[in-house]
Design an enzyme around this catalytic site. Structure first.
Site, PDB file in Angstrom:
ATOM      1  N   LYS A  22       0.859  -1.198   0.000  1.00 53.36           N
ATOM      2  CA  LYS A  22       0.000   0.000   0.000  1.00 53.36           C
ATOM      3  C   LYS A  22       0.889   1.239   0.000  1.00 53.36           C
ATOM      4  CE  LYS A  22       0.932   1.265   4.460  1.00 53.36           C
ATOM      5  NZ  LYS A  22       1.759   2.444   4.800  1.00 53.36           N
ATOM      6  N   PRO A 128       9.565  -4.525  -0.214  1.00 56.86           N
ATOM      7  CA  PRO A 128      10.648  -4.247   0.725  1.00 56.86           C
ATOM      8  C   PRO A 128      10.118  -4.066   2.145  1.00 56.86           C
ATOM      9  CG  PRO A 128      10.669  -2.695  -1.119  1.00 56.86           C
ATOM     10  CD  PRO A 128       9.438  -3.520  -1.268  1.00 56.86           C
ATOM     11  N   GLY A 132       7.462   1.353   4.695  1.00 56.62           N
ATOM     12  CA  GLY A 132       6.194   2.091   4.745  1.00 56.62           C
ATOM     13  C   GLY A 132       5.199   1.590   3.713  1.00 56.62           C
ATOM     14  N   GLY A 135       4.186  -4.294   4.005  1.00 59.43           N
ATOM     15  CA  GLY A 135       4.353  -5.686   3.562  1.00 59.43           C
ATOM     16  C   GLY A 135       4.019  -6.707   4.646  1.00 59.43           C
ATOM     17  N   GLY A 136       4.534  -6.511   5.842  1.00 61.48           N
ATOM     18  CA  GLY A 136       4.270  -7.466   6.924  1.00 61.48           C
ATOM     19  C   GLY A 136       2.782  -7.523   7.246  1.00 61.48           C
ATOM     20  N   SER A 137       2.146  -6.364   7.252  1.00 66.64           N
ATOM     21  CA  SER A 137       0.705  -6.307   7.551  1.00 66.64           C
ATOM     22  C   SER A 137      -0.091  -7.025   6.468  1.00 66.64           C
ATOM     23  CB  SER A 137       0.235  -4.843   7.622  1.00 66.64           C
ATOM     24  OG  SER A 137       0.970  -4.139   8.593  1.00 66.64           O
ATOM     25  N   ASP A 170      -2.406  -1.450  10.301  1.00 71.18           N
ATOM     26  CA  ASP A 170      -2.656  -1.503   8.860  1.00 71.18           C
ATOM     27  C   ASP A 170      -3.262  -2.834   8.423  1.00 71.18           C
ATOM     28  OD1 ASP A 170      -1.497   0.977   8.793  1.00 71.18           O
ATOM     29  OD2 ASP A 170       0.357   0.324   7.810  1.00 71.18           O
TER      30      ASP A 170
HETATM   31  P1  ATP Z   1       4.993  -0.942   9.353  1.00 68.78           P
HETATM   32  O1  ATP Z   1       3.936  -2.023   9.206  1.00 68.78           O
HETATM   33  O2  ATP Z   1       5.613  -0.890  10.730  1.00 68.78           O
HETATM   34  O3  ATP Z   1       4.628   0.364   8.759  1.00 68.78           O
HETATM   35  P2  ATP Z   1       6.587  -1.319   7.034  1.00 68.78           P
HETATM   36  O4  ATP Z   1       5.410  -1.326   6.157  1.00 68.78           O
HETATM   37  O5  ATP Z   1       7.506  -0.162   6.943  1.00 68.78           O
HETATM   38  O6  ATP Z   1       6.185  -1.513   8.548  1.00 68.78           O
HETATM   39  P3  ATP Z   1       7.111  -4.132   7.010  1.00 68.78           P
HETATM   40  O7  ATP Z   1       7.388  -4.786   5.709  1.00 68.78           O
HETATM   41  O8  ATP Z   1       5.796  -4.416   7.618  1.00 68.78           O
HETATM   42  O9  ATP Z   1       7.421  -2.604   6.820  1.00 68.78           O
HETATM   43  O10 ATP Z   1       8.282  -4.556   7.997  1.00 68.78           O
HETATM   44  C1  ATP Z   1       8.510  -3.977   9.267  1.00 68.78           C
HETATM   45  C2  ATP Z   1       9.270  -4.979  10.129  1.00 68.78           C
HETATM   46  O11 ATP Z   1       8.382  -6.045  10.487  1.00 68.78           O
HETATM   47  C3  ATP Z   1      10.425  -5.660   9.427  1.00 68.78           C
HETATM   48  O12 ATP Z   1      11.633  -4.982   9.606  1.00 68.78           O
HETATM   49  C4  ATP Z   1      10.458  -7.052  10.033  1.00 68.78           C
HETATM   50  O13 ATP Z   1      11.383  -7.143  11.095  1.00 68.78           O
HETATM   51  C5  ATP Z   1       9.083  -7.267  10.644  1.00 68.78           C
HETATM   52  N1  ATP Z   1       8.275  -8.298   9.934  1.00 68.78           N
HETATM   53  C6  ATP Z   1       7.498  -9.223  10.531  1.00 68.78           C
HETATM   54  N2  ATP Z   1       6.865  -9.975   9.626  1.00 68.78           N
HETATM   55  C7  ATP Z   1       7.211  -9.537   8.407  1.00 68.78           C
HETATM   56  C8  ATP Z   1       6.859  -9.909   7.077  1.00 68.78           C
HETATM   57  N3  ATP Z   1       5.985 -10.898   6.810  1.00 68.78           N
HETATM   58  N4  ATP Z   1       7.400  -9.211   6.071  1.00 68.78           N
HETATM   59  C9  ATP Z   1       8.257  -8.194   6.319  1.00 68.78           C
HETATM   60  N5  ATP Z   1       8.640  -7.811   7.556  1.00 68.78           N
HETATM   61  C10 ATP Z   1       8.106  -8.462   8.601  1.00 68.78           C
END
Ligand code: ATP
Length: 379
Positions: A22, A128, A132, A135-137, A170
């Site tokens: 997103k 990545p 921001g 991806g994890g969410s 998110d």
């Molecule tokens: P946020 O959700 O905090 O805004 P983001 O969107 O910047 O984060 P994410 O890809 O969600 O970035 O990754 C944030 C951190 O979550 C990573 O550094 C990692 O340690 C942890 N993490 C846990 N599960 C995952 C996953 N499935 N993919 C990526 N990172 C993950």
């Protein structure tokens, strides 16, 4: 997406889902609340840069359900090439693993529970991390939705949303995807029409930012008052590249600004939308990673109408007038970078949102209470 629509969990099975990234087209942030979160108003936009999440259920002999998560960078993914790309968390350290556990607990909480099964989640990452882009969410939401599908939808929409919100602010958005307004800490959603489609260029810099660190800097900046050195975030003449003032926005101001943004968005004129892009976290992100400002500048120099840090960064997106313009800007942007960044930033043109809306009133999709009203457009 593939796999059975619904079957008893004891029978096993496999479902693969695309988990989109997103960007936040608009992000107005208020003061820190007593629970540590910030009240905010945001416009989420799912973009077709995707992880692939496969969930397998295998019948197990006896005992509690078990969860394993294996996450790996997709060969050739822009994120994988960063020398500083973080190691991906596995098993229950991965948010997808915690999502599977939350699912087990939510089902158990309704009395029936899951039979003994082994849940195996495999995540092929292209989004990545620490960018921001959520991806994890998104992986967590895809895991919840896959488990729903594999287990015959044991959770109602409200329980599913609650489980998602317990995992992260998110995560509920990714149950629906598409385009939506998020309020509170982002988990209270109002789905928006997907038109007009926007032509974006994602820029993935070789640095990461931790969301908590950016909010801490946001608090410092708002406490310290405007600092001209860190607030110089206008990218090109007349192109507001985000909130210039880190002072927390009041509730009324956030809503008024959102209304104006949504009106402009509905008008469909890309130049006008570009002028309204707003991210109150941008000044904080740039003060922590000044090179991200160079990426913003490169996008505008390359022909984007505006550019903005997504969420807490460090990724950035540019808004272009159309498909050809986005492709042109993505091709030109590398040569607009300063020498230290040349070859280290990936520019990816995307049309957003490339999603079909499944407008099923039974799911409450329009009210924001349903699950998965948007699905990835085939092809
Ligand atoms: P946020 O959700 O905090 O805004 P983001 O969107 O910047 O984060 P994410 O890809 O969600 O970035 O990754 C944030 C951190 O979550 C990573 O550094 C990692 O340690 C942890 N993490 C846990 N599960 C995952 C996953 N499935 N993919 C990526 N990172 C993950």
């Amino acid at each position: 997406m593939s796999g059975p629509a619904s079957r008893p969990p004891g029978a096993g099975g496999e479902v693969t889902r695309s988990a989109p990234a997103k960007v936040n087209l608009f992000l107005a942030v208020g003061a820190r609340r007593t629970d540590g979160y910030h009240d905010l108003v945001t416009v989420f936009e799912a973009v077709p840069l995707t992880d692939l999440v496969t969930v397998r259920l295998r019948p197990a002999g006896t005992g509690e359900p078990t969860v394993r998560v294996s996450a790996f960078w997709s060969p050739g993914a822009p994120a994988a090439s960063h020398p500083g790309a973080p190691a991906l968390p596995q098993d229950l350290d991965n948010l997808a693993g915690r999502a599977a556990q939350a699912f087990i607990e939510a089902v158990g909480g309704r009395g029936s529970g899951l039979p003994p099964v082994a849940i195996e989640v495999t995540i092929e990452k292209r989004i990545p991390a620490g960018a921001g882009l959520g991806g994890g969410s998104s992986d967590a939401a895809a895991t919840l939705l896959a488990l729903q599908e594999l287990c015959g939808r044991p959770l109602d929409a409200r329980t599913l949303r609650r489980a998602a919100a317990s995992l992260g602010s998110d995560v509920p958005f990714f149950l629906s995807g598409g385009r939506a307004v998020g309020r509170s800490r982002g988990e209270l959603l109002t789905l928006l029409p997907r038109a007009p489609r926007l032509h974006l260029v994602l820029a993935l810099p070789p640095v990461t930012l931790a969301t908590a660190e950016v909010y801490r800097r946001f608090d410092e900046l708002s406490g310290a008052g405007p600092d001209p050195a860190t607030l110089a975030t206008r990218i090109g003449p007349g192109l507001p590249a985000g909130g210039d003032s880190p002072a927390p926005a009041g509730a009324r101001e956030r809503e008024t600004a959102l209304e104006a943004f949504l009106r402009t968005l509905a008008g469909g004129e890309a130049g006008a939308v570009a002028r309204c892009l707003r991210n109150d976290l941008q000044a904080a992100a740039l003060s922590l990673r000044p090179e991200v400002g160079e990426v913003l500048r490169a996008l505008v120099e390359a022909g984007c109408l505006g550019a903005l840090v997504s969420g807490s960064g460090a990724s950035v997106f540019g808004l272009a007038a159309g498909e050809k313009e986005a492709a042109g800007a993505a091709a030109r942007a590398p040569s607009a970078l300063p020498p230290a960044l040349v070859g280290r930033v990936a520019f990816v043109p995307v049309v957003s949102p490339a999603w079909e809306v499944r407008d099923d009133p039974a799911e409450g999709a329009r009210s924001g209470s349903g699950e998965a009203p948007h699905t990835l457009k085939p092809g």
